[in-house]
Scaffold this motif. Sequence first.
Motif, PDB file in Angstrom:
ATOM      1  N   HIS A  23       0.876  -1.167   0.000  1.00  0.00           N
ATOM      2  CA  HIS A  23       0.000   0.000   0.000  1.00  0.00           C
ATOM      3  C   HIS A  23       0.914   1.217   0.000  1.00  0.00           C
ATOM      4  O   HIS A  23       1.702   1.402   0.933  1.00  0.00           O
ATOM      5  CB  HIS A  23      -0.871   0.059   1.265  1.00  0.00           C
ATOM      6  CG  HIS A  23      -1.917  -0.993   1.343  1.00  0.00           C
ATOM      7  ND1 HIS A  23      -3.019  -1.009   0.524  1.00  0.00           N
ATOM      8  CD2 HIS A  23      -2.033  -2.074   2.158  1.00  0.00           C
ATOM      9  CE1 HIS A  23      -3.773  -2.042   0.824  1.00  0.00           C
ATOM     10  NE2 HIS A  23      -3.191  -2.712   1.809  1.00  0.00           N
ATOM     11  N   LYS A 130       1.216  -5.440   1.910  1.00  0.00           N
ATOM     12  CA  LYS A 130      -0.155  -5.950   1.809  1.00  0.00           C
ATOM     13  C   LYS A 130      -0.187  -7.399   2.278  1.00  0.00           C
ATOM     14  O   LYS A 130       0.768  -8.140   2.119  1.00  0.00           O
ATOM     15  CB  LYS A 130      -0.627  -5.932   0.354  1.00  0.00           C
ATOM     16  CG  LYS A 130      -1.018  -4.592  -0.180  1.00  0.00           C
ATOM     17  CD  LYS A 130      -1.578  -4.746  -1.581  1.00  0.00           C
ATOM     18  CE  LYS A 130      -1.977  -3.423  -2.164  1.00  0.00           C
ATOM     19  NZ  LYS A 130      -2.473  -3.577  -3.549  1.00  0.00           N
ATOM     20  N   ASP A 134      -5.427  -8.886   0.706  1.00  0.00           N
ATOM     21  CA  ASP A 134      -5.452  -7.557   0.100  1.00  0.00           C
ATOM     22  C   ASP A 134      -5.064  -7.624  -1.367  1.00  0.00           C
ATOM     23  O   ASP A 134      -5.648  -6.947  -2.210  1.00  0.00           O
ATOM     24  CB  ASP A 134      -4.508  -6.606   0.829  1.00  0.00           C
ATOM     25  CG  ASP A 134      -5.014  -6.206   2.203  1.00  0.00           C
ATOM     26  OD1 ASP A 134      -6.249  -6.235   2.402  1.00  0.00           O
ATOM     27  OD2 ASP A 134      -4.178  -5.864   3.060  1.00  0.00           O
TER      28      ASP A 134
END
Length: 162
Positions: A23, A130, A134
């Motif tokens: 992310h 992640k 995800d």
Amino acid sequence: MAKEKDTGRKMIAQNKKARHDYHVLDTYECGLVLMGTEVKSLRMGRASLVDGFVQIDDGEAWLHNVHVPEYVQGTWTNHSAKRKRKLLLHRAEIDKLRSKSQETGHTIVPLALYFKDSRVKVEIALAKGKKEYDKRQTLREKQDTRETNRAISAARRRQRSA
């Protein structure tokens, strides 16, 4: 009259795997300290950011594991392909990156390597890893948007032909 420089970005390499595995929380553009043969090799568009990461040592940011192949026509002054390279950042940015990267699960990864105004720049990101679910969720969302776009375009084609 002064000749205007090309202000566009000429992409050398991107790290698409980083956006899949992390992310991205915050991005920074920074310069690189390079040798002449590295710049010539980069002008040929040859580099890999896949295993790259940034580490902060003694108040300086260093880029590790970025593969810039040796310049073909280089001599004994040629560079080693995976040497660590110093990043040019402001002190406040380095301090902020150091404090944020020491938090659990945070790391600093390179996202892109490009020329900007004839200088080599690297875009780095403060990122958080992640989880496996995800990654699956991101792939599912991409697939869903792709399918909806296809359905919309097919419906528009049918409307035009009717």
